[in-house]
Design a protein around this motif. Structure first.
Motif, PDB file in Angstrom:
ATOM      1  N   ARG A 252       0.825  -1.220   0.000  1.00 57.95           N
ATOM      2  CA  ARG A 252       0.000   0.000   0.000  1.00 57.95           C
ATOM      3  C   ARG A 252       0.851   1.259   0.000  1.00 57.95           C
ATOM      4  O   ARG A 252       0.482   2.267  -0.595  1.00 57.95           O
ATOM      5  CB  ARG A 252      -0.934   0.001   1.205  1.00 57.95           C
TER       6      ARG A 252
ATOM      7  N   ILE B  43       1.594   2.406  -3.459  1.00 62.54           N
ATOM      8  CA  ILE B  43       0.482   3.093  -4.128  1.00 62.54           C
ATOM      9  C   ILE B  43       0.416   4.545  -3.680  1.00 62.54           C
ATOM     10  O   ILE B  43       0.190   5.447  -4.476  1.00 62.54           O
ATOM     11  CB  ILE B  43      -0.870   2.387  -3.825  1.00 62.54           C
TER      12      ILE B  43
ATOM     13  N   ASP C 207      -7.603   4.601  -4.491  1.00 64.06           N
ATOM     14  CA  ASP C 207      -6.331   3.958  -4.131  1.00 64.06           C
ATOM     15  C   ASP C 207      -6.468   2.439  -4.047  1.00 64.06           C
ATOM     16  O   ASP C 207      -5.544   1.704  -4.409  1.00 64.06           O
ATOM     17  CB  ASP C 207      -5.816   4.477  -2.794  1.00 64.06           C
ATOM     18  N   ARG C 208      -7.600   1.990  -3.552  1.00 59.53           N
ATOM     19  CA  ARG C 208      -7.792   0.544  -3.384  1.00 59.53           C
ATOM     20  C   ARG C 208      -7.787  -0.175  -4.740  1.00 59.53           C
ATOM     21  O   ARG C 208      -7.162  -1.220  -4.894  1.00 59.53           O
ATOM     22  CB  ARG C 208      -9.087   0.276  -2.625  1.00 59.53           C
TER      23      ARG C 208
ATOM     24  N   GLY D 105      -4.369  -0.278  -6.064  1.00 59.58           N
ATOM     25  CA  GLY D 105      -3.627  -1.342  -5.374  1.00 59.58           C
ATOM     26  C   GLY D 105      -3.943  -2.718  -5.936  1.00 59.58           C
ATOM     27  O   GLY D 105      -3.048  -3.552  -6.123  1.00 59.58           O
TER      28      GLY D 105
ATOM     29  N   TRP E 110      -1.253  -5.125  -7.696  1.00 57.07           N
ATOM     30  CA  TRP E 110      -1.090  -6.472  -7.162  1.00 57.07           C
ATOM     31  C   TRP E 110      -1.360  -7.511  -8.259  1.00 57.07           C
ATOM     32  O   TRP E 110      -0.607  -8.468  -8.425  1.00 57.07           O
ATOM     33  CB  TRP E 110      -2.021  -6.676  -5.971  1.00 57.07           C
TER      34      TRP E 110
END
Length: 193
Positions: free
Chosen positions: A126, A129, A141-142, A145, A149
């Motif tokens: 994280r 990011i 952001d999630r 990420g 990933w």
């Protein structure tokens, strides 16, 4: 005879984990059995259960170790792109850990050591990011990420299974991965991370 075995093996727990990594690297985690490990290291079939209780306990210990090593590798890498490179490098250098870590059905996901190591690894990912410019991150952001990933994990998995040999055309995996991240995480101004 027992003292001879203790002396010979020194740290039986570590010896069993090392033997398990060898088996997993050669044949995959599904082929692992405590009885076979005991035979391989020359101890009674009950000895591994003393340290791990059962096969799941052994795989949980391996997953926790793997995530701790993984977190260290990620934390040492600057920026998202180099964390992705560290991800791929970890997978190629530690394929047995990698095979176990991402198969939660193999281990006890509520193990405290595992949870702590996994949290460190997640935080390291994280942090990469967070260093991206807003235009490269998008609005979420999630999701950025998950994209990062997916790219690193997919590339590492394809690499480990031999599916990228022809596609890389002789390029080093790290170089190819850096190019891929440039395709995805580029700002609207054309600047990479």
């Amino acid at each position: 005879m027992t003292s001879e075995r203790t002396y010979h093996h020194g740290d039986l727990r570590r010896t069993l984990l090392a033997a398990a990594l060898d088996v997993i690297a050669a044949h995959g985690p599904d082929s692992l059995s405590l009885r076979d490990l005991a035979r391989r290291v020359g101890v009674s079939h009950a000895a591994p259960a003393h340290h791990f209780k059962d096969r799941t306990g052994l795989l949980t210990a391996l997953a926790a170790e793997g995530y701790a090593l993984f977190a260290d590798a990620l934390a040492d890498a600057p920026g998202l792109q180099e964390r992705g490179v560290a991800y791929v490098r970890f997978a190629t250098r530690h394929p047995a850990y990698f095979q176990v870590m991402f198969r939660p059905e193999l281990y006890r996901p509520d193990d405290l050591a595992l949870l702590a190591a996994k949290a460190r690894a997640t935080e390291a990912l994280r942090a990469g990011i967070g260093g991206l410019p807003d235009a490269a991150r998008g609005e979420d952001d999630r999701l950025a990420g998950i994209a990062a990933w997916s790219l690193a994990h997919g590339f590492a998995t394809l690499l480990l299974t031999g599916n990228l040999s022809d596609a890389l055309e002789g390029r080093a995996p790290e170089t190819a991965f850096r190019s891929l991240t440039g395709l995805i995480f580029t700002t609207r101004d054309g600047e990479e991370e």
